[in-house]
Scaffold this motif. Structure first.
Motif, PDB file in Angstrom:
ATOM      1  N   LYS A 163       6.377  14.607  -1.157  1.00 19.55           N
ATOM      2  CA  LYS A 163       4.914  15.134  -1.278  1.00 19.55           C
ATOM      3  C   LYS A 163       4.266  13.781  -1.912  1.00 19.55           C
ATOM      4  O   LYS A 163       3.034  13.608  -1.730  1.00 19.55           O
ATOM      5  CB  LYS A 163       4.932  16.331  -2.214  1.00 19.55           C
ATOM      6  N   TYR A 164       4.922  13.328  -3.140  1.00 21.73           N
ATOM      7  CA  TYR A 164       4.247  12.241  -3.790  1.00 21.73           C
ATOM      8  C   TYR A 164       4.017  10.919  -2.706  1.00 21.73           C
ATOM      9  O   TYR A 164       2.919  10.481  -2.768  1.00 21.73           O
ATOM     10  CB  TYR A 164       5.031  11.897  -5.005  1.00 21.73           C
ATOM     11  N   GLN A 168       3.382  11.416   0.297  1.00 18.71           N
ATOM     12  CA  GLN A 168       2.727  11.550   1.495  1.00 18.71           C
ATOM     13  C   GLN A 168       1.311  11.293   1.058  1.00 18.71           C
ATOM     14  O   GLN A 168       0.324  10.716   1.535  1.00 18.71           O
ATOM     15  CB  GLN A 168       2.678  12.907   1.757  1.00 18.71           C
ATOM     16  N   ASP A 169       0.978  11.530  -0.393  1.00 14.89           N
ATOM     17  CA  ASP A 169      -0.350  11.390  -0.899  1.00 14.89           C
ATOM     18  C   ASP A 169      -0.464   9.659  -1.216  1.00 14.89           C
ATOM     19  O   ASP A 169      -1.948   9.418  -1.006  1.00 14.89           O
ATOM     20  CB  ASP A 169      -0.525  11.727  -2.369  1.00 14.89           C
ATOM     21  N   LEU A 170       0.638   9.136  -1.360  1.00 12.12           N
ATOM     22  CA  LEU A 170       0.545   7.531  -1.428  1.00 12.12           C
ATOM     23  C   LEU A 170       0.144   6.746  -0.179  1.00 12.12           C
ATOM     24  O   LEU A 170      -0.540   5.865  -0.158  1.00 12.12           O
ATOM     25  CB  LEU A 170       1.441   7.037  -2.042  1.00 12.12           C
ATOM     26  N   PRO A 230      -1.213   6.451   3.357  1.00 16.11           N
ATOM     27  CA  PRO A 230      -2.227   6.685   4.235  1.00 16.11           C
ATOM     28  C   PRO A 230      -1.603   7.034   5.576  1.00 16.11           C
ATOM     29  O   PRO A 230      -0.780   6.464   6.070  1.00 16.11           O
ATOM     30  CB  PRO A 230      -3.336   5.741   4.416  1.00 16.11           C
ATOM     31  N   CYS A 289      -0.014   9.665   6.306  1.00 12.15           N
ATOM     32  CA  CYS A 289       1.215  10.377   6.363  1.00 12.15           C
ATOM     33  C   CYS A 289       0.907  11.830   6.531  1.00 12.15           C
ATOM     34  O   CYS A 289       2.027  12.683   6.830  1.00 12.15           O
ATOM     35  CB  CYS A 289       2.047  10.190   5.087  1.00 12.15           C
ATOM     36  N   ASN A 290      -0.168  12.333   6.300  1.00 12.18           N
ATOM     37  CA  ASN A 290      -0.394  13.738   6.476  1.00 12.18           C
ATOM     38  C   ASN A 290      -0.200  14.228   7.989  1.00 12.18           C
ATOM     39  O   ASN A 290       0.113  15.348   8.177  1.00 12.18           O
ATOM     40  CB  ASN A 290      -1.799  13.806   6.047  1.00 12.18           C
ATOM     41  N   THR A 297       1.246   6.173 -11.185  1.00  8.25           N
ATOM     42  CA  THR A 297      -0.125   5.817 -11.199  1.00  8.25           C
ATOM     43  C   THR A 297      -0.776   4.898 -12.301  1.00  8.25           C
ATOM     44  O   THR A 297      -1.796   4.584 -12.270  1.00  8.25           O
ATOM     45  CB  THR A 297      -0.680   7.305 -11.961  1.00  8.25           C
ATOM     46  N   THR A 324       7.968   5.216  -4.224  1.00  8.62           N
ATOM     47  CA  THR A 324       6.483   5.496  -4.778  1.00  8.62           C
ATOM     48  C   THR A 324       6.056   4.473  -5.770  1.00  8.62           C
ATOM     49  O   THR A 324       4.913   3.962  -5.520  1.00  8.62           O
ATOM     50  CB  THR A 324       6.847   6.836  -5.592  1.00  8.62           C
TER      51      THR A 324
END
Lengths: 395, 174
Positions: free
Chosen positions: A230-231, A233-235, A237, A239-240, B28, B146
Motif C-alpha cells: 500500500k505504501y 502504491q502511494d509512492l 504514480p 499504481c492505483n 518521507t 519504498t
C-alpha cells in the motif's frame, strides 16, 4: 493514560474469584471510564484507524476469538464506534506498554482483556455475568456455557439497540468460532502462558479462518506485505489503476528502472559540464594545497581572491563587512578540503567538520532555492560563487 | 525490523511500527527540502573529486553520496557504500570461475525450472534492481524499495537542479 485503567485493573485482580462484586465495580468503573472517554473523543477517525488495527497485532489480546470477533464487529459498525475505538486504542497503547498483565497469568484464555474492552465489546447490556464467565473460562467446554450466557444476557438487557444487533452477530460468531477454538485451544493456551514472559504480537483470528499457529503467522506475513504494498502504491504514480501483486510489481519495477535511467542521464549531463568545473577548481585547490603548513599562507590567498569576487559580484559596499567575513571564509574554505578527502577515502564523513559545512551550505542553498539566483556567480569559480553567496547572506 | 516466523520470537509492537513511518526514520524524510540541500552540497563536493573520465564516474559518485545521506539505516545504502570493494572482488572471482569451470558434465544446471509464478519472478527482478537486496525476504524488500524510490526521486530532483544551475552558469558568460 486515564486514571480509570489502573483502578479497574486493580479491581479485577483483587476480586478475580468473586465475580459478582467485581462485576459491579467493573460496571461502575466502566461507566466512569466511558464518560471520560466521551469527553476525550474528538478527533479520531475511528474506522480507518481501526481498520488499520485489523492488520496490526495486539499484545495480550489473544486466545479468545470470540472476543476478537466482538471487537472486530464492534469496530465495523458505524453507529457506536467512538467509545469502543478509543477504548481500544488506549487498550492497545496500554497493552503494549506492559508485558506482564497479571490477568494473563491468572486467566489463560481471555487473559489480558481489560474489563472495559470486554465490556465495551460485549454489549454494555450484557456486561456483568458473561464477561465474568468469559474471563474465567479457559477450556473449550466452557464455551457452550458462554454462548448461552451471552445470548441470554444479550436478549434480556439491551440498552443500546446498535449494540444489541452487535451482540447477536457476535453470538453467532462465537458459535462458529467455538469449533475452531477447540482446534487452536492448545496453541492459544501455549501462547497465553508465554505471554507474561515476553510480549508477542498476537493476531486475532477472523471469522471463518483457521487458527493454528502456522496459518496465523502466514497471515501476519501476508498482512505485512500488503501493508508495504500500500505504501508503495502511494509512492509510485499510476499504481492505483492496477490491482494485484503482479501488476503492481510491474509498475514498481518500471518506475525504479525509469528513475535509475534518469539518474544515469543526469549524471552524463553533469559529467559533460564537470570538466570545466574541475579545471577551475583544480587551479584553486592547487594554490591551497601547496603550502605544507597551511595556516600562515592561507589567509592571504582566499582573502585576496574573495575580496575581488565579492566586490565584483555584490558590489554593494561590502568592504567593511569583508574583514569579519575572513574568518568564516577561511573556515569554509579549509573545511571542505579535508571533508572531501575523508569522504572519498573512507566513505566516512567527518562529522564535526561536516556539520559546519552542512550548516553553511544549507544557508547558501536556502537562499539559492528561494531566489534562484545563480548565473552571474558561476563565471568565477564554484567555491567563489558559494562564498560570495555566503557573504551576502551574512550581510 | 524483526523477521516474522512461526516460532515465538520477540517482536516490537505497534507504536514502534507506527513511529517507523514518521519523518526522520521513514521514507518521507527524503521529501524534505533540507535533505535535498544536504545532498546537493555533498554532491558538489564529491563531483570536484571525481576521477577524470571513466564511464559512470559521476553516476557512482552521486549514488555514493545518496547512500551516505541515508545514514546507513537502509540495506541498499549500506550495500552501495561497501560496493566499491566487493565489486572488484566479484569481478576477479568471476574471471576465476569462468576459467576454472569444467566444461563437461555441467551442461544442464539451469534446466529444471523450480518456480514459475510470475510474482516470484518479478520479485527477483526487483531484488536485482535495488542494490544489496538479492536475498532479502519480500516484506523487507518492499520496505527497502519504498525507501529507495523516495531516495531516487530526491536524487533526480537535486541533480536536475544542479545541472540547471551549472548550465545557466555556463551559458551566462558565453
Amino acid at each position: 493514560m486515564n486514571s480509570g485503567l489502573p483502578e479497574m485493573l486493580h479491581c479485577l485482580n483483587s476480586t478475580s474469584e468473586n465475580c459478582e462484586m467485581s462485576v459491579l465495580e467493573r460496571q461502575r468503573s466502566r461507566l466512569k471510564w466511558q464518560q471520560q472517554q466521551q469527553e476525550h473523543l474528538s478527533h479520531h477517525h475511528p474506522i480507518p484507524y481501526f481498520n488499520g488495527n485489523d492488520h496490526l497485532s495486539f499484545s495480550g489480546f489473544h486466545g479468545d476469538q470470540a472476543l476478537s470477533d466482538l471487537v472486530l464487529n464492534g469496530g465495523a459498525m458505524k453507529p457506536d464506534p467512538d467509545v469502543e475505538h478509543d477504548d481500544f486504542r488506549r487498550f492497545m497503547n496500554y497493552g503494549s506498554g506492559t508485558t506482564d498483565f497479571q490477568m494473563s497469568s491468572a486467566l489463560p484464555r481471555t487473559v489480558s482483556c481489560p474489563p472495559y474492552v470486554a465490556a465495551a465489546a460485549s454489549v454494555d447490556s450484557a456486561a456483568g455475568k458473561e464477561s465474568c464467565k468469559k474471563r474465567k473460562a479457559d477450556r473449550s467446554p466452557k464455551i457452550a456455557a458462554e454462548e448461552k450466557k451471552m445470548k441470554g444476557c444479550a436478549e434480556e438487557e439491551s440498552k443500546i439497540t446498535e449494540q444489541n444487533s452487535n451482540s447477536k452477530s457476535t453470538t453467532t460468531t462465537i458459535s462458529t468460532s467455538a469449533n475452531k477454538n477447540s482446534k487452536g485451544a492448545s496453541a492459544n493456551a501455549k501462547k497465553a502462558s508465554d505471554a507474561p514472559k515476553t510480549d508477542y504480537i498476537h493476531v486475532r483470528a477472523r471469522r471463518g479462518q483457521a487458527t493454528d499457529s502456522h496459518s496465523l503467522a502466514e497471515r501476519v506475513r501476508r498482512e505485512k506485505i500488503s501493508e508495504r504494498m500500500k505504501y508503495l502504491q502511494d509512492l509510485v504514480p499510476g499504481c492505483n489503476k492496477v490491482t494485484g501483486k503482479a501488476g503492481m510489481l510491474d509498475e514498481i519495477i518500471n518506475y525504479v528502472q525509469s528513475l535509475q535511467r534518469q539518474v544515469e542521464f543526469l549524471s552524463m549531463k553533469l559529467a559533460a559540464i564537470n570538466p570545466r568545473l574541475d579545471f577551475d577548481i583544480e587551479n584553486y585547490i592547487l594554490k591551497e594545497m601547496f603550502p605544507a603548513c597551511p595556516p600562515p599562507m592561507e589567509p592571504d590567498h582566499p582573502h585576496l581572491q574573495f575580496n575581488t569576487s565579492v566586490e565584483e559580484v555584490s558590489g554593494s559596499g561590502l568592504e567593511m563587512v569583508v574583514d569579519p567575513m575572513d574568518a568564516t571564509l577561511r573556515r569554509t574554505i579549509s573545511a571542505p578540503i579535508t571533508v572531501q578527502q575523508s569522504f572519498l577515502d573512507s566513505s566516512n564523513l567527518n562529522q564535526i567538520q561536516q556539520v559546519t559545512w552542512e550548516d553553511e551550505l544549507r544557508n547558501l542553498y536556502s537562499m539559492e532555492y528561494q531566489q534562484g539566483r545563480s548565473t552571474p556567480f558561476i563565471s568565477q569559480q564554484i567555491t567563489g560563487f558559494l562564498e560570495a553567496n555566503h557573504v551576502k547572506l551574512e550581510m | 525490523m524483526a523477521e516474522s516466523s512461526n516460532s515465538r520470537k520477540r517482536r516490537k509492537i505497534d507504536p514502534d511500527s507506527q513511529t517507523r513511518i514518521q519523518p526522520e526514520t521513514g521514507p518521507t524524510r527524503w521529501r524534505t527540502q533540507a535533505e535535498q540541500q544536504i545532498y546537493s552540497s555533498k554532491l558538489i563536493d564529491a563531483l570536484r573529486h571525481v576521477r577524470r573520465g571513466g564511464h559512470g564516474g559521476v553516476r557512482d559518485a552521486a549514488d555514493r553520496v545518496l547512500a551516505a545521506s541515508a545514514r546507513g539505516r537502509t540495506r541498499w545504502s549500506r550495500a552501495i557504500l561497501t560496493n566499491r570493494l566487493s565489486l572488484r572482488l566479484a569481478q576477479i572471482n568471476r574471471k576465476h570461475k569462468k576459467a576454472a569451470r569444467p566444461s563437461a558434465g555441467k551442461s544442464r544446471p539451469r534446466k529444471p525450472a523450480k518456480k514459475l509464478p510470475p510474482v516470484e519472478s518479478k520479485v527477483k527482478v526487483l531484488s536485482r534492481l535495488v542494490p544489496g537486496c538479492r536475498k532479502v525476504s519480500l516484506p523487507n524488500l518492499l520496505e527497502e524499495t519504498t525507501d529507495y524510490i523516495a531516495a531516487l526521486e530526491m536524487q533526480v530532483k537535486a541533480m536536475t537542479f544542479l545541472t540547471g544551475l551549472l548550465n545557466a552558469g555556463a551559458a551566462a558568460p558565453a
